[in-house]
Design an enzyme around this catalytic site. Structure first.
Site, PDB file in Angstrom:
ATOM      1  CB  SER A 107      -1.123   0.321   1.352  1.00  0.00           C
ATOM      2  OG  SER A 107      -1.578   0.553   1.423  1.00  0.00           O
ATOM      3  CD  GLN A 128      -2.874   1.982  -2.787  1.00  0.00           C
ATOM      4  OE1 GLN A 128      -2.281   1.324  -1.800  1.00  0.00           O
ATOM      5  NE2 GLN A 128      -3.653   2.924  -3.273  1.00  0.00           N
ATOM      6  CB  THR A 156      -6.579   3.021  -5.257  1.00  0.00           C
ATOM      7  OG1 THR A 156      -5.246   1.517  -4.886  1.00  0.00           O
ATOM      8  CG2 THR A 156      -7.741   2.235  -4.562  1.00  0.00           C
ATOM      9  NE  ARG A 279     -11.167   0.160   5.219  1.00  0.00           N
ATOM     10  CZ  ARG A 279     -11.453   0.014   6.100  1.00  0.00           C
ATOM     11  NH1 ARG A 279     -11.821  -0.403   7.109  1.00  0.00           N
ATOM     12  NH2 ARG A 279      -9.929   1.391   6.878  1.00  0.00           N
TER      13      ARG A 279
HETATM   14  C1  LIG Z   1      -7.907  -1.318   7.283  1.00  0.00           C
HETATM   15  C2  LIG Z   1      -7.311  -1.847   5.816  1.00  0.00           C
HETATM   16  C3  LIG Z   1      -6.484  -0.921   5.302  1.00  0.00           C
HETATM   17  C4  LIG Z   1      -7.052  -0.478   3.267  1.00  0.00           C
HETATM   18  N1  LIG Z   1      -6.016   0.225   3.247  1.00  0.00           N
HETATM   19  C5  LIG Z   1      -6.640  -0.163   1.846  1.00  0.00           C
HETATM   20  C6  LIG Z   1      -4.938   0.981   1.044  1.00  0.00           C
HETATM   21  O1  LIG Z   1      -4.451   1.608   1.007  1.00  0.00           O
HETATM   22  N2  LIG Z   1      -4.868   0.987  -0.566  1.00  0.00           N
HETATM   23  C7  LIG Z   1      -5.907  -0.103  -0.942  1.00  0.00           C
HETATM   24  O2  LIG Z   1      -5.879   0.433  -1.898  1.00  0.00           O
HETATM   25  N3  LIG Z   1      -6.858  -0.286  -0.833  1.00  0.00           N
HETATM   26  C8  LIG Z   1      -6.777  -0.062   0.680  1.00  0.00           C
HETATM   27  N4  LIG Z   1      -7.678  -1.729   1.262  1.00  0.00           N
HETATM   28  C9  LIG Z   1      -8.554  -1.496   0.580  1.00  0.00           C
HETATM   29  C10 LIG Z   1      -8.657  -3.184  -0.091  1.00  0.00           C
HETATM   30  O3  LIG Z   1      -7.271  -2.931  -0.236  1.00  0.00           O
HETATM   31  C11 LIG Z   1      -9.481  -4.329  -0.444  1.00  0.00           C
HETATM   32  O4  LIG Z   1     -10.083  -3.630  -1.477  1.00  0.00           O
HETATM   33  C12 LIG Z   1     -10.367  -4.526   0.475  1.00  0.00           C
HETATM   34  O5  LIG Z   1     -10.093  -5.360   1.787  1.00  0.00           O
HETATM   35  C13 LIG Z   1     -11.152  -5.878   0.050  1.00  0.00           C
HETATM   36  O6  LIG Z   1     -12.433  -6.163   1.012  1.00  0.00           O
HETATM   37  P1  LIG Z   1     -12.295  -7.392   2.207  1.00  0.00           P
HETATM   38  O7  LIG Z   1     -11.411  -6.753   3.202  1.00  0.00           O
HETATM   39  O8  LIG Z   1     -13.947  -7.534   2.441  1.00  0.00           O
HETATM   40  O9  LIG Z   1     -11.385  -8.629   1.524  1.00  0.00           O
HETATM   41  C14 LIG Z   1      -7.648  -1.047   2.871  1.00  0.00           C
HETATM   42  C15 LIG Z   1      -8.377  -1.975   3.327  1.00  0.00           C
HETATM   43  C16 LIG Z   1      -8.704  -2.124   4.491  1.00  0.00           C
HETATM   44  C17 LIG Z   1      -9.375  -2.752   5.688  1.00  0.00           C
END
Ligand SMILES: Cc1cc2nc3c(=O)[nH]c(=O)nc-3n(C[C@H](O)[C@H](O)[C@H](O)COP(=O)(O)O)c2cc1C
Length: 382
Positions: A107, A128, A156, A279
């Protein structure tokens, strides 16, 4: 001894070990968490056809992605501040992924920098990138990703602004008394405090050090997220990215078929059908529901990855049946990491593989090339 039979078990273990602000930050979603819930419920409700007597003695779970043979159609998703969940957490998770030959996505807001991770392990790394106001800094990050031999750039696009997450306000992750509350919560979790609070330093965001300096902490992280995303980005700006990066470009955060077509038109190799794990836009479709239309629109033109709600090998197969070529695991790896470090992520990946094998056996499929909507039960898409 705690028995781990599923990713849900990892989540329970992680919850008991982590300070509340970290558990809630990862478990939570935007606003009312409707989409967060739908991701899980919609995927779970996808029924597959049970098939019998089809000689499935030799199952092959491997697939080809960006010129690499992967043993599973799976990569680890980018997760911000993963290093707060276990000592140098991104390095541990990357090692577990690489031991199985699977890609790990670093990330932008990881604790461990791409250089630290690349030095500590060898295997496919994806980097990413968020849309950041300072294009010069984006350019520097892309150059660092190239120098670290990242094999793909995951761009992203579903976070032009950070959404509101009520849980973070309640937990102390954000808000006026946040630092004090986080300190108290950390002190109440001695295993975490020793491993990460003391042993996992420095707690700064490795990739952002050139802009945040060496004193970056949790408040800087939240402030940086708020101040540096760029809502003015449009599709034509992606041509600039395309120009900077000549390897595979993966556009992450596409739910709509028109956007999927635009991604294919600008020459992306892949998209990730994702709502950021519930989120961002609360009320957005779950990935499982959005996927078939996106696959109809761009299947065959780009590689289709999907995430949000995947918690088992059976879920992986469901996403493939709905039109994905591969899947990103998000919270599934974070919980395993928080619970048991590198060993946990290794065990989680073993579970995913075993579950996939059982699901493929019981649906009568030997290879992933045979996975498409024909394995869905009647009415599964309604
Ligand atoms: C705590 C947390 C931090 C995340 N940070 C990023 C990030 O820095 N960059 C990004 O593209 N997605 C981020 N995501 C999204 C994840 O890459 C991913 O799309 C998501 O967790 C998928 O859903 P799931 O956890 O239900 O499998 C984050 C998700 C979580 C839960």
């Amino acid at each position: 001894m705690s028995v781990v039979a599923s990713t849900g078990d990892f989540e329970r273990l992680a919850r008991s070990r982590l300070p509340r602000f970290l558990y809630d930050y990862a478990a939570g979603g935007a606003y009312d968490e409707a989409t967060l819930g739908r991701n899980i419920d919609d995927l779970r409700s996808v029924s597959l056809r049970q098939r019998v007597l089809r000689d499935v003695a030799d199952i092959d779970t491997s697939t080809e992605m960006f010129g690499r043979r992967l043993p599973l159609p799976v990569a680890l998703a980018p997760i911000g501040i993963g290093g707060m969940y276990r000592r140098r957490g991104e390095v541990q998770a990357a090692r577990a992924a690489h031991a199985r030959g699977l890609p790990f996505t670093v990330s932008t807001v990881a604790l461990c920098s791409i250089e630290e991770i690349a030095q500590a392990t060898s295997g496919p790394l994806w980097f990413q990138l968020y849309v950041i106001r300072d294009r010069g800094f984006m350019q520097d990050l892309i150059a660092r990703a190239k120098a670290a031999k990242a094999e793909a750039l995951v761009f992203t696009v579903d976070m032009p602004v950070p959404s509101a997450r009520w849980r973070d306000a309640h937990s102390g992750m954000s808000g006026r008394w946040g630092p004090m509350r986080r300190l108290l919560q950390g002190a109440g979790k001695p295993l975490w405090a020793l491993d990460v609070g003391l042993g996992g330093r420095p707690h700064r965001l490795g990739n952002l050090e050139p802009v945040l300096g060496t004193s970056s902490g949790m408040d800087d992280y939240m402030a940086w997220l708020g101040a540096n995303f760029d809502p003015s980005i449009q599709w034509r700006d992606l041509e600039w990215i395309r120009h900077q990066w000549d390897g595979p470009l993966i556009i992450k955060g596409v739910l709509d078929r028109e956007d999927a077509r635009a991604a294919a038109d600008i020459g992306a190799q892949a998209i990730v059908v994702s709502n950021h794990g519930g989120r961002q836009l609360d009320g957005a479709l779950s990935s499982a529901r959005a996927l078939p239309a996106v696959a109809d629109a761009v299947g065959g033109r780009v590689t289709i990855l999907a995430d949000s709600g995947v918690r088992s090998g059976l879920d992986v197969l469901r996403m493939l049946a709905l039109g994905a070529d591969g899947v990103l695991l998000g919270r599934a790896w974070l919980w395993a990491l928080a619970a048991q470090g590198e060993t946990g992520v290794t065990t989680m990946l073993e579970l995913i593989e075993k579950e996939m094998r059982v699901a493929m056996t019981l649906t009568g499929i030997k290879t992933l090339t045979g996975v498409n909507r024909s394995i869905l039960a009647d009415g599964a898409l309604q």
